[in-house]
Design a protein around this motif. Sequence first.
Motif, mmCIF file in Angstrom:
data_model
loop_
_atom_site.group_PDB
_atom_site.id
_atom_site.type_symbol
_atom_site.label_atom_id
_atom_site.label_comp_id
_atom_site.label_asym_id
_atom_site.label_seq_id
_atom_site.Cartn_x
_atom_site.Cartn_y
_atom_site.Cartn_z
ATOM 1 N N LYS A 1 0.828 -1.195 0.000
ATOM 2 C CA LYS A 1 0.000 0.000 0.000
ATOM 3 C C LYS A 1 0.871 1.258 0.000
ATOM 4 C CE LYS A 1 -3.821 -2.194 2.501
ATOM 5 N NZ LYS A 1 -4.681 -2.112 3.710
ATOM 6 N N PRO A 2 0.360 2.379 -0.516
ATOM 7 C CA PRO A 2 1.115 3.635 -0.443
ATOM 8 C C PRO A 2 1.497 3.937 1.008
ATOM 9 C CG PRO A 2 -0.769 3.903 -1.876
ATOM 10 C CD PRO A 2 -0.942 2.559 -1.221
ATOM 11 N N VAL A 3 2.708 4.413 1.208
ATOM 12 C CA VAL A 3 3.226 4.591 2.555
ATOM 13 C C VAL A 3 2.355 5.561 3.356
ATOM 14 C CG1 VAL A 3 4.799 6.477 1.908
ATOM 15 C CG2 VAL A 3 5.316 5.043 3.895
ATOM 16 N N GLU A 4 1.691 6.508 2.669
ATOM 17 C CA GLU A 4 0.871 7.485 3.379
ATOM 18 C C GLU A 4 -0.347 6.862 4.049
ATOM 19 O OE1 GLU A 4 3.225 9.514 0.239
ATOM 20 O OE2 GLU A 4 1.862 7.782 0.266
ATOM 21 N N GLU A 5 -0.751 5.663 3.596
ATOM 22 C CA GLU A 5 -1.882 4.997 4.260
ATOM 23 C C GLU A 5 -1.480 4.484 5.623
ATOM 24 O OE1 GLU A 5 -4.010 2.121 2.061
ATOM 25 O OE2 GLU A 5 -4.167 3.342 0.232
ATOM 26 N N ALA A 6 -0.216 4.089 5.739
ATOM 27 C CA ALA A 6 0.269 3.598 7.031
ATOM 28 C C ALA A 6 0.746 4.751 7.910
ATOM 29 C CB ALA A 6 1.405 2.596 6.820
ATOM 30 N N ILE A 7 1.420 5.700 7.269
ATOM 31 C CA ILE A 7 1.982 6.842 8.009
ATOM 32 C C ILE A 7 1.567 8.109 7.270
ATOM 33 C CG2 ILE A 7 4.069 7.823 9.044
ATOM 34 C CD1 ILE A 7 5.447 5.129 8.549
ATOM 35 N N PRO A 8 0.476 8.742 7.662
ATOM 36 C CA PRO A 8 -0.083 9.869 6.890
ATOM 37 C C PRO A 8 0.907 11.009 6.603
ATOM 38 C CG PRO A 8 -1.649 9.114 8.529
ATOM 39 C CD PRO A 8 -0.373 8.377 8.807
ATOM 40 N N LYS A 9 1.791 11.308 7.547
ATOM 41 C CA LYS A 9 2.702 12.439 7.351
ATOM 42 C C LYS A 9 4.115 11.992 6.964
ATOM 43 C CE LYS A 9 0.174 15.686 10.235
ATOM 44 N NZ LYS A 9 0.252 16.738 11.286
ATOM 45 N N SER A 10 4.214 10.842 6.396
ATOM 46 C CA SER A 10 5.511 10.331 5.970
ATOM 47 C C SER A 10 6.076 11.146 4.795
ATOM 48 C CB SER A 10 5.389 8.872 5.551
ATOM 49 O OG SER A 10 6.594 8.415 4.980
ATOM 50 N N LEU A 11 7.380 11.282 4.762
ATOM 51 C CA LEU A 11 8.070 11.952 3.656
ATOM 52 C C LEU A 11 8.925 10.975 2.858
ATOM 53 C CD1 LEU A 11 9.238 15.281 5.368
ATOM 54 C CD2 LEU A 11 7.175 14.863 4.012
ATOM 55 N N MET A 12 8.616 9.682 2.965
ATOM 56 C CA MET A 12 9.389 8.677 2.242
ATOM 57 C C MET A 12 9.258 8.861 0.725
ATOM 58 S SD MET A 12 10.949 6.664 4.448
ATOM 59 C CE MET A 12 11.146 4.985 3.853
ATOM 60 N N ARG A 13 8.085 9.301 0.273
ATOM 61 C CA ARG A 13 7.891 9.509 -1.165
ATOM 62 C C ARG A 13 8.842 10.603 -1.680
ATOM 63 N NH1 ARG A 13 3.939 7.850 -4.418
ATOM 64 N NH2 ARG A 13 2.672 7.228 -2.623
ATOM 65 N N ARG A 14 9.042 11.650 -0.876
ATOM 66 C CA ARG A 14 9.951 12.718 -1.293
ATOM 67 C C ARG A 14 11.376 12.185 -1.457
ATOM 68 N NH1 ARG A 14 10.750 17.872 2.525
ATOM 69 N NH2 ARG A 14 8.499 18.078 2.120
ATOM 70 N N VAL A 15 11.788 11.294 -0.554
ATOM 71 C CA VAL A 15 13.134 10.717 -0.634
ATOM 72 C C VAL A 15 13.279 9.893 -1.905
ATOM 73 C CG1 VAL A 15 14.779 9.157 0.492
ATOM 74 C CG2 VAL A 15 13.414 10.742 1.869
ATOM 75 N N VAL A 16 12.261 9.102 -2.230
ATOM 76 C CA VAL A 16 12.309 8.270 -3.442
ATOM 77 C C VAL A 16 12.367 9.146 -4.693
ATOM 78 C CG1 VAL A 16 11.035 6.588 -4.834
ATOM 79 C CG2 VAL A 16 11.135 6.334 -2.348
ATOM 80 N N GLU A 17 11.553 10.181 -4.714
ATOM 81 C CA GLU A 17 11.486 11.033 -5.905
ATOM 82 C C GLU A 17 12.715 11.908 -6.083
ATOM 83 O OE1 GLU A 17 7.854 13.130 -5.323
ATOM 84 O OE2 GLU A 17 6.574 11.459 -5.986
ATOM 85 N N SER A 18 13.306 12.379 -4.976
ATOM 86 C CA SER A 18 14.467 13.278 -5.073
ATOM 87 C C SER A 18 15.798 12.543 -5.044
ATOM 88 C CB SER A 18 14.446 14.293 -3.924
ATOM 89 O OG SER A 18 14.670 13.642 -2.676
ATOM 90 N N GLY A 19 15.786 11.337 -4.441
ATOM 91 C CA GLY A 19 17.038 10.602 -4.286
ATOM 92 C C GLY A 19 17.935 11.179 -3.209
#
Length: 470
Positions: free
Chosen positions: A58-76
């Motif tokens: 599942k998208p990480v935001e479903e488990a952790i609403p305020k997670s910034l993991m997506r930003r890390v993946v997109e920016s590297g």
Amino acid sequence: MSDTLDYEALRERAYQTLFEQLADMCVGCITVDRNARVAWIDDKYKALLGLTGDVVGKPVEEAIPKSLMRRVVESGKPILLDIMETRDRNLVVTRLPLRSESGEVIGAIGFALYDRAEHLKPLFSKYQKLQEELVRTQHELAQERRAKYSFSQLLGVSESVREIKRMGRRAAQLDSTVLLLGETGTGKELLAQAVHAASPRADRPFVGLNVAAIPENLLEAEFFGVAPGAYTGADRRLREGKFQLANGGTLFLDEIGDMPLPLQAKLLRVLQEREVEPIGSNKVVRVDVRIIAATSRDLAAMVREKQFRADLYYRLNVVPITLPPLRARTEDIESIADSILDRLSLQQGLPPRELAPSAVNALRAYDWPGNVRELYNVLERVVAMTDDSTVTAEHVAAVLPPGADEAAEPVAPFVGVRPLSEVMMQTERVAIARALAEAGGVKAKAAKLLGISRASLYERMMNLGMVTNS
């Protein structure tokens, strides 16, 4: 070949150990794939977040609403330390990108380091203390780089002093280069600081550099700075030169006549282009600096003798101000001497002293080759050698160079043996004065005549009170 395999195995084991240690110390750990979907989350993190169902895929935001993991993946790019809000607490977290062997971002891993931000209080306290110390140090340094003198401290009642103040105040309202001319010890740096203090740049730095005091091989670095790692032993950080330090303010170049010819060309370029290039760098730095130069040498004669660049001389000689020697304004000696005695009394916590008329006459009769600086030195020695509240001609004669009283009004001779150290200092002072006279004021030539280096000559002159503030 086996050694290579052992090293690779050791590296892999180090990676694994690091992950295991972090996972064990942290209160939670999670990884996501290249689409920021949960790939794995440990049980501690699920319990801490209150997750009951399966969130893998599942998208990480479903488990952790305020997670910034997506930003890390997109920016590297990692987010090394952050505070993340959850339903009932704040977590201290770190997030790192995961890459394939080819360097492509394939996901990210996150660690919840602490479940309470209070754990970071000691770190934040230390950081805040360091910041406060840095701000305080910067403030103290800024105060040190402010002008310490004003026109009110240029003492005297003579017409020449009034004219110098008039020209100085006029120069302060301009932004042109000022060239201060006069014998050593006439107060050129005092006037330079007064001009800066009365100018629109007064709240910006005043930075001074005595060209004669710096070895030739270090002058360029002092002027323009050094890039990180420019040479073996160089600092890993940029070392700013005097032009960068004075940016926005005034740069005072004392003893400009002692500048080597190769450096004169580089200084001229900076004055024309308003940019410097640190040693070892291929980048230029723009600077906005007002130049005040000073010299005790005849620059015009040096230009004729090809010892000073004509184009640099014309660039510097925009607003020339000549400071007269003390012997040319003897009417100012009494007020200057009174001020010096007051300053010495305050500095040393001694009762105030006054000058007897005979002492004033003795001071006026001497020719003062060292000018105001030598007058300060003489009075400081008088204060050190007597407790009398009134300074007399006898006190003055006791500390003036041998033979100095021949041109003065008759005074009672000094009786007694002078300390050997004082005799040696006086002998050294005379030798240096004669060498400078023989060399026409060129310190490099005088040093050669004396068999010492130019830097050593300058250091000895400072110790003898022959140079401080020009």
